[in-house]
Design a protein around this motif. Sequence first.
Motif, PDB file in Angstrom:
ATOM      1  N   ARG A   1       0.811  -1.223   0.000  1.00 26.66           N
ATOM      2  CA  ARG A   1       0.000   0.000   0.000  1.00 26.66           C
ATOM      3  C   ARG A   1       0.844   1.272   0.000  1.00 26.66           C
ATOM      4  NH1 ARG A   1      -3.147  -2.925   3.967  1.00 26.66           N
ATOM      5  NH2 ARG A   1      -2.004  -1.777   5.552  1.00 26.66           N
ATOM      6  N   ASN A   2       2.138   1.142   0.226  1.00 24.88           N
ATOM      7  CA  ASN A   2       3.002   2.312   0.323  1.00 24.88           C
ATOM      8  C   ASN A   2       3.361   2.813  -1.071  1.00 24.88           C
ATOM      9  OD1 ASN A   2       5.503   3.908   0.532  1.00 24.88           O
ATOM     10  ND2 ASN A   2       5.459   3.292   2.683  1.00 24.88           N
ATOM     11  N   LYS A   3       3.096   4.086  -1.359  1.00 26.52           N
ATOM     12  CA  LYS A   3       3.324   4.649  -2.696  1.00 26.52           C
ATOM     13  C   LYS A   3       4.800   4.737  -3.055  1.00 26.52           C
ATOM     14  CE  LYS A   3       3.129   9.314  -1.000  1.00 26.52           C
ATOM     15  NZ  LYS A   3       3.658  10.502  -1.230  1.00 26.52           N
ATOM     16  N   ASN A   4       5.685   4.638  -2.066  1.00 24.30           N
ATOM     17  CA  ASN A   4       7.123   4.692  -2.316  1.00 24.30           C
ATOM     18  C   ASN A   4       7.751   3.320  -2.544  1.00 24.30           C
ATOM     19  OD1 ASN A   4       7.474   7.567  -1.939  1.00 24.30           O
ATOM     20  ND2 ASN A   4       7.008   7.170   0.211  1.00 24.30           N
TER      21      ASN A   4
ATOM     22  N   THR B   1      12.058   0.948  -4.553  1.00 21.54           N
ATOM     23  CA  THR B   1      11.622   2.066  -3.727  1.00 21.54           C
ATOM     24  C   THR B   1      12.234   3.375  -4.210  1.00 21.54           C
ATOM     25  OG1 THR B   1      11.479   2.934  -1.462  1.00 21.54           O
ATOM     26  CG2 THR B   1      13.488   1.728  -2.021  1.00 21.54           C
TER      27      THR B   1
ATOM     28  N   MET C   1       7.291  -0.693  -4.468  1.00 24.74           N
ATOM     29  CA  MET C   1       6.639  -1.645  -5.360  1.00 24.74           C
ATOM     30  C   MET C   1       7.292  -3.009  -5.117  1.00 24.74           C
ATOM     31  SD  MET C   1       6.072  -1.639  -9.486  1.00 24.74           S
ATOM     32  CE  MET C   1       7.802  -1.549  -9.860  1.00 24.74           C
TER      33      MET C   1
END
Length: 145
Positions: free
Chosen positions: A32-35, A67, A37
Amino acid sequence: MNPLLNTVTLGIGGNIGDCCNRFEALYRHLNRNKNIMILDSSPIYINPPFGFIDQNDFYNATITLSTSLSIVQFFGFVFYLERRFGRSKKREFKNSPRTLDIDIIFFNNLILKRPYLTIPHPKWNERESVLIPLFLQYLIPRARK
């Protein structure tokens, strides 16, 4: 250009409580962290403890991700994640039981030696808890999601 330009391999482990559910929650949190994958992960490997051996077996896995965070930012993020998932700030003793241990095994091709952080992680290539999950992640073909 890929904004998530750093490739990181993590080793995760734990032997207190429901480690499988904790690993899944960690995976979801990272996802869920945008920074971040997530690129790939290993199956969970169960192995006996080393050092202090009078404790439960450990659950271990590896996760490879990309990241946008720098090594300093990512190191702080790992520290935050360990606390978020129940690990105390100070361990009782070396190789003590823990809810979650996250080690940065590789960060790009970085070689770094500081009192608080060494990359690649020291002795990663001598630990079954890292080698077997990495082997399972990269060398054994398996069904992909």
